[in-house]
Scaffold this active site. Structure first.
Site, mmCIF file in Angstrom:
data_model
loop_
_atom_site.group_PDB
_atom_site.id
_atom_site.type_symbol
_atom_site.label_atom_id
_atom_site.label_comp_id
_atom_site.label_asym_id
_atom_site.label_seq_id
_atom_site.Cartn_x
_atom_site.Cartn_y
_atom_site.Cartn_z
ATOM 1 C CE1 TYR A 140 -9.466 3.877 -8.870
ATOM 2 C CE2 TYR A 140 -10.959 2.972 -10.501
ATOM 3 C CZ TYR A 140 -9.757 2.939 -9.839
ATOM 4 O OH TYR A 140 -8.833 1.964 -10.144
ATOM 5 C CE LYS A 144 -6.344 4.317 -10.864
ATOM 6 N NZ LYS A 144 -4.895 4.235 -10.594
#
Length: 250
Positions: A140, A144
């Site tokens: 994750y 990002k």
């Protein structure tokens, strides 16, 4: 009642400011969201599609039916907790496909039309997670970091086109994110979080001003400033203490 996500709150901001809406999600609850948004007095169309897939993005873009898009809010994304070697790879890949592949395909498809018309606004939901290695949330945070970086680059590629690109970078926000990521037993999952309505307003206002980036919340601004001068190994250890499974019980 599920907590509203940043996407729904962004849609409310758009509706309150007179934008008609075309909203997409892979969940039938999108119809419930549409009813709520219609009560704000705008036209709302829905598309149920998985924006992790090119077919899902194509389905959304087809629903535009050639109409000019004034604003694209690319907000689809989700996380995944636990150690990378313990994750199901298809689940990890879905994070990458949602947060990066589908998002980029959507931005390119809609963005070309905006560039041709020489007007449009693009708001991309990045994250302050992109500033730090995400121990126990490695995929994750990696996605990002990609999105944060990509948004700055795209902004400068098209800065003279009449199209603006804004990156909204929230911190931990009070949504279903941690439940869906399997992180409810972590320190960050159990800690205090930002209000998604506040995060959305900060992002929407920045998009309307044409700002390049905005970090929502003063604590998150402080955290990103610290991350800029802190070695990656230290950041990775700090993240471990927040995101390690079971850390919420210590």
């Amino acid at each position: 009642m599920r907590p509203p996500g940043i996407g729904l709150e962004l849609a409310k901001q758009c509706a309150r400011n007179g934008f008609d809406l075309l909203i997409a999600a892979d969940d039938p609850a999108i119809e419930e969201a549409a009813r709520e948004l219609r009560s704000l007095g705008v036209l709302v169309e829905t598309v149920q599609a998985d924006l992790a897939t090119l077919d899902g993005v194509d389905k959304l873009c087809a629903a535009v039916k050639g109409r000019p898009v004034d604003a694209l809010l690319a907000n689809a994304g989700h996380g995944l907790g636990h150690g990378f070697l313990d994750q199901d790879f298809q689940e990890a890949r879905h994070v990458i496909d949602t947060n990066i592949t589908g998002t980029l395909y959507l931005i390119q498809t809609i963005g070309r039309g905006m560039r041709d018309r020489k007007q449009g606004r693009i708001l991309i939901t990045g994250s302050i997670a992109g500033f730090m290695p995400g121990t126990y949330q490695a995929v994750y945070n990696g996605t990002k970091a990609f999105i944060d970086s990509f948004s700055f680059a795209l902004r400068h590629e098209i800065k003279d086109s009449g199209v603006t690109v804004t990156c909204l970078m929230p911190g931990a926000t009070d949504t279903e994110f941690f439940e869906r990521a399997g992180m409810e037993d972590t320190k960050i999952g159990q800690g205090k979080k930002d209000d998604p309505a506040m995060v959305a307003k900060v992002g929407f206002d920045a998009m309307m001003r044409g700002d390049g980036d905005v970090v929502a919340g003063w604590k998150n601004k402080l955290q990103t400033a610290m991350a800029a001068v802190t070695p990656s190994g230290v950041l990775a250890e700090q993240h471990r203490k927040q995101a390690e499974p079971g850390s919420g019980h210590h």
